[in-house]
Scaffold this motif. Structure first.
Motif, short mmCIF file in Angstrom:
data_model
loop_
_atom_site.label_atom_id
_atom_site.label_comp_id
_atom_site.label_asym_id
_atom_site.label_seq_id
_atom_site.Cartn_x
_atom_site.Cartn_y
_atom_site.Cartn_z
N LYS A 83 0.84 -1.19 0.00
CA LYS A 83 0.00 0.00 0.00
C LYS A 83 0.89 1.25 0.00
CE LYS A 83 -3.83 -2.20 2.48
NZ LYS A 83 -4.71 -2.14 3.68
N SER A 111 -1.69 -2.92 -3.93
CA SER A 111 -3.13 -2.87 -3.72
C SER A 111 -3.68 -1.45 -3.79
CB SER A 111 -3.51 -3.52 -2.38
OG SER A 111 -2.87 -2.84 -1.31
N SER A 112 -2.82 -0.44 -3.52
CA SER A 112 -3.28 0.94 -3.61
C SER A 112 -2.09 1.89 -3.77
CB SER A 112 -4.07 1.33 -2.36
OG SER A 112 -3.26 1.26 -1.19
N ALA A 123 -1.44 0.73 -8.52
CA ALA A 123 -2.32 -0.32 -8.02
C ALA A 123 -2.63 -1.35 -9.11
CB ALA A 123 -3.61 0.30 -7.48
#
Length: 378
Positions: free
Chosen positions: A291, A328-329, A308
Motif C-alpha cells: 500500500k 493494492s493501492s 495499483a
C-alpha cells in the motif's frame, strides 16, 4: 594465485569431464592452464599411454605438478601466446585431446586475440563486445586440436547463457561438433560462487543436428539428460532452461495475454539523491500486498512508476525469485532492480499466484544468471 583468477577443479568434476570424452587411443593430450594437475591426473588413469603436455603461468604450481606427474612435459608460459605452438614444440592442428579449466578474467580486445579467434573458426566471436580469458582459452584449445580432435573444457555461465556470448554460441553451432553441455552444481569451486559447465566438442563441422544437455549432481554424476536440436542453442545452452522449455504448457504465455513487463529506469542512488519515494529490492517484506500513497514526481527524467494492480518482481539478488508482491493501492517509483508486471484485471491474481507458487519460484530460480550478482533477464 588470486591474481591469476585460478579455480582448481574438484576431483568429482575432473573425473566427470574425462569420462565424458569419447576417444580411443589418443596419442597427444594437452592441458592449458594445468593448475594443480587435477584434469591431467584423471586423464592419465584413462589414457595411460598418451603423451601429455601442460602449460601454466604459475611456476610454483608447475613445480608441484612436476613432482606429482613427472612424465608430463610442462611449460611455464602464457597459454594465450599467439606463437604457443612454436614455444611448446607442438604444431597447431595435431593434438588429439585438449582438456582445460581456464581462469576467468577480462581481457583487452587486441589484434592477437582476434587472430586466435579467427584461427579457431570463431569468426563471429571477433565482434563480441568484450573478450575474456575463458573465451580465448577455448579458441586456443581448438587451434591445437587436429580435425575431429576433442575438447573438454569447464566454462562459466556467461558463455553458455549470457546474451553477450550469443555470437560465440552461433560459431560453435555452425563450425564445430558440439557433443554435450553438462550443467554443474553451483559453488563447486572454492572461493567463488560461479556457475560452471562442462563443454565437450569435436573440432570441425558435423552433420549431427542434436546435442545432449545434462545435469550433474554435487557428487559429479549425471542425473538427467535431454536431447536438444542444435538450432535452439544459440540463445542458451543450459539444461535447466531447455528442460523447462520441454515441459508442456497448461495455459497461455504472458505475451499471449497482453502482459507488459517493464524494468525500472533509475538507480536507487539517483532516486535517493532526488529524495523521492521509491521501491527497491530491500523493501520487500512478508506482507505481499503493498500500500502506497499517490506519490507525485517532478523530475527531468521521470522514473518508472508502478501503480495499483501492478505486480513487482525483484530482478537482482540471490533470493530475488522469492521477492514478488502486488500493489493494492497508490503508486511508487521503482528502481532498476525491479520488474513491473502489468496485466488485465482478470489475469492479475492468477499471475501473482503462479509467481508465488512453489513451481513458479523453482522456474525463476532456474533462469537466474550471473556470478557476483545473480539476476533474472526480461
Amino acid at each position: 594465485m588470486k591474481n591469476l583468477a585460478q579455480h582448481f577443479t574438484e576431483g568429482y568434476f575432473s573425473k566427470l569431464l574425462i569420462e565424458s570424452i569419447q576417444s580411443r587411443g589418443p596419442k597427444v593430450i594437452v592441458d592449458l592452464g594445468i593448475g594443480d594437475g587435477a584434469l591431467t591426473t584423471e586423464a592419465i588413469k584413462k589414457w595411460r599411454y598418451a603423451k601429455y603436455y601442460g602449460v601454466d603461468l604459475d611456476n610454483d604450481r608447475l613445480r608441484q605438478v612436476n613432482k606429482l606427474l613427472p612424465t608430463v612435459t610442462l611449460h611455464n608460459l602464457n597459454s594465450l601466446d599467439i606463437c604457443l605452438d612454436e614455444k611448446i614444440k607442438l604444431k597447431f592442428g595435431t593434438v588429439d585431446i585438449a582438456i582445460c579449466n581456464p581462469p576467468y578474467i577480462t581481457l583487452k580486445k587486441t589484434n592477437k586475440y582476434k587472430i586466435i579467434l579467427n584461427r579457431a573458426g570463431l569468426n563471429n566471436s571477433v565482434n563480441l563486445v568484450s573478450y575474456s580469458s575463458d573465451l580465448i582459452f577455448l579458441a586456443q584449445n581448438i587451434n591445437l586440436l587436429r580435425d575431429q580432435g576433442t575438447l573438454g573444457i569447464i566454462v562459466p555461465e556467461g558463455i553458455i547463457c549470457g546474451h553477450n556470448f550469443s555470437l560465440l554460441r552461433k560459431d560453435l553451432i555452425e563450425n564445430h561438433d558440439l557433443k554435450s553441455v553438462i550443467q554443474l552444481e553451483p559453488k563447486i569451486f572454492k572461493k567463488t560462487d560461479a556457475k560452471t559447465y562442462i563443454l565437450i566438442l569435436n573440432k570441425g563441422k558435423s552433420s549431427s543436428e542434436k546435442v545432449e544437455l545434462c545435469l550433474a549432481c554435487k557428487e559429479g554424476k549425471i542425473v538427467s539428460r535431454i536431447i536438444v536440436q542444435k538450432d535452439r542453442l544459440e540463445k542458451r545452452m543450459d539444461y535447466l532452461y531447455h528442460n523447462s522449455k520441454n515441459t508442456p504448457k497448461n495455459g497461455p504465455s504472458l505475451s499471449e495475454i497482453g502482459v507488459k513487463i517493464q524494468r525500472g529506469n533509475c538507480s536507487k542512488n539517483i532516486l535517493s539523491e532526488k529524495k523521492v519515494a521509491y521501491f527497491h529490492t530491500t523493501h520487500f517484506t512478508k506482507d505481499k500486498k503493498l500500500k502506497f500513497t499517490n506519490n507525485s514526481y517532478s523530475m527531468k527524467e521521470m522514473p518508472t512508476i508502478a501503480k495499483a494492480g501492478d505486480i513487482l518482481l525483484a530482478r537482482v539478488g540471490r533470493n530475488c525469485y522469492n521477492k514478488v508482491s502486488i500493489i493494492s493501492s497508490g503508486k511508487i517509483a521503482i528502481t532498476d532492480c525491479i520488474f513491473k508486471i502489468s496485466a488485465k484485471k482478470e489475469y492479475r491474481d492468477k499471475i501473482y499466484s503462479k509467481l508465488n507458487s512453489r513451481n513458479g519460484k523453482l522456474y525463476l530460480k532456474k533462469v537466474l544468471h550471473g556470478v557476483c550478482a545473480q539476476f533474472i533477464s526480461k
